[in-house]
Scaffold this motif. Structure first.
Motif: not given
Length: 305
Positions: A162, A228, A230, A232, A261
């Motif tokens: 990440q 988290n 996000d 992507t 995602q």
């Protein structure tokens, strides 16, 4: 519920182990490292040596020495951020490196309670950045680097992926072996079903989380990557899970979140297996199978890269 016969034999070996919070850190580390005796045969690599990358101790595995740069993977060992070592992971990393046809770099990150969150994470990030930037001192192809780890090491691998999603070059793949993805909760169904009697207990997992987290926010995505918002831009993922593991639900949940995602994620769940079977190839044959599978997934990621 079906428990694999190999797993049953392992559970008989550890049946009388006391809760970790009743013992010293030193004793817990020694007991975990003793599992190296049942981690399986030592696969020969052409060269294995200890060094440092970005000031962090590592062990480098080169299955076949050659002049040209080679693909590589980072391995982050498990042990609840408190226990575990390069020696415990040694036979697994050898097997994975051989199956992947790649250099293995096993990271000896700092452990809690001496070095609580985020010290271990910072070590892993430092090594990953150096390897991806071609500044590791190891003859690696920066565009062909994967990351993998088990349990707490799976947690750290997911967080590194990440944190470095925008890095160029990027990680090619992440292999998360029964990872901790939510350190803020032990309320899943699998935590209840497998709270006791399957080696990793809810009580011992809480000890690990408490020791690692200290006073930090346990919902911080750097500790709980599932939280988290996000996800992507992450590298494709392979999940290796054990069906009889308190952590299995959060592994499934993180895989589902990645897929939602648009991140490719493959989930392989070993029926009747317990945490931490991948390190126990000396008594659990599925451990050796999983190592070969991890290596093949890493190799395939290099081919795609």
């Amino acid at each position: 519920m079906f428990v694999h016969p190999d797993a049953t034999r392992f559970l008989e070996i550890v049946a009388d182990a006391p809760p970790l919070d009743t013992l010293s850190v030193e004793r817990n580390r020694a007991d975990v490292d003793a599992a190296a005796e049942i981690s399986g045969p030592t696969t020969a690599c052409e060269r294995v040596y200890d060094t440092t990358i970005a000031g962090v101790p590592v062990r480098v595995y080169i299955p076949v020495e050659q002049d040209a740069a080679q693909p590589a993977f980072l391995w982050i060992h498990g042990g609840g951020w408190v226990t575990g070592s390069l020696d415990l992971a040694d036979t697994a990393v050898r097997d994975i490196a051989t199956a992947a046809g790649a250099i293995g770099i096993s990271i000896d990150y700092r452990l809690a309670p001496e070095h609580p969150f985020p010290a271990g994470l910072e070590d892993c990030l430092a090594v990953a950045r150096a390897v991806l930037s071609g500044q590791s001192g190891v003859n690696v192809i920066p565009e062909q680097v994967a990351i993998a780890g088990d349990s707490a090491g799976g947690n750290l691998s997911a967080v590194v992926a990440q944190e470095l999603r925008a890095h160029t070059p990027a990680l090619t793949h992440q292999v998360l072996v029964y990872p901790v993805t939510d350190a803020a909760s032990t309320d899943t169904e699998s935590y209840s079903t497998f709270a006791d009697g399957y080696y990793l207990t809810r009580r011992n997992m809480q000890y690990f989380i408490d020791t690692y987290a200290g006073g930090a926010d346990r919902e911080d995505p750097r500790m709980s990557p599932l939280r988290n918002p996000d996800l992507t831009g992450l590298p494709p993922a392979t999940f290796i899970l054990a069906s009889h593991d308190p952590l299995v639900d959060e592994g499934r949940d993180y895989a589902a979140a990645l897929l939602e995602q648009g991140i490719p994620a493959t989930v392989i769940e070993f029926a009747g297996q317990v945490h931490p079977f991948v390190y126990l190839a000396g008594v659990i044959e599925d451990g050796a199978v999983a190592r070969r599978l991890i290596g093949s997934q890493i190799r395939a990621s290099f081919d795609r890269a």
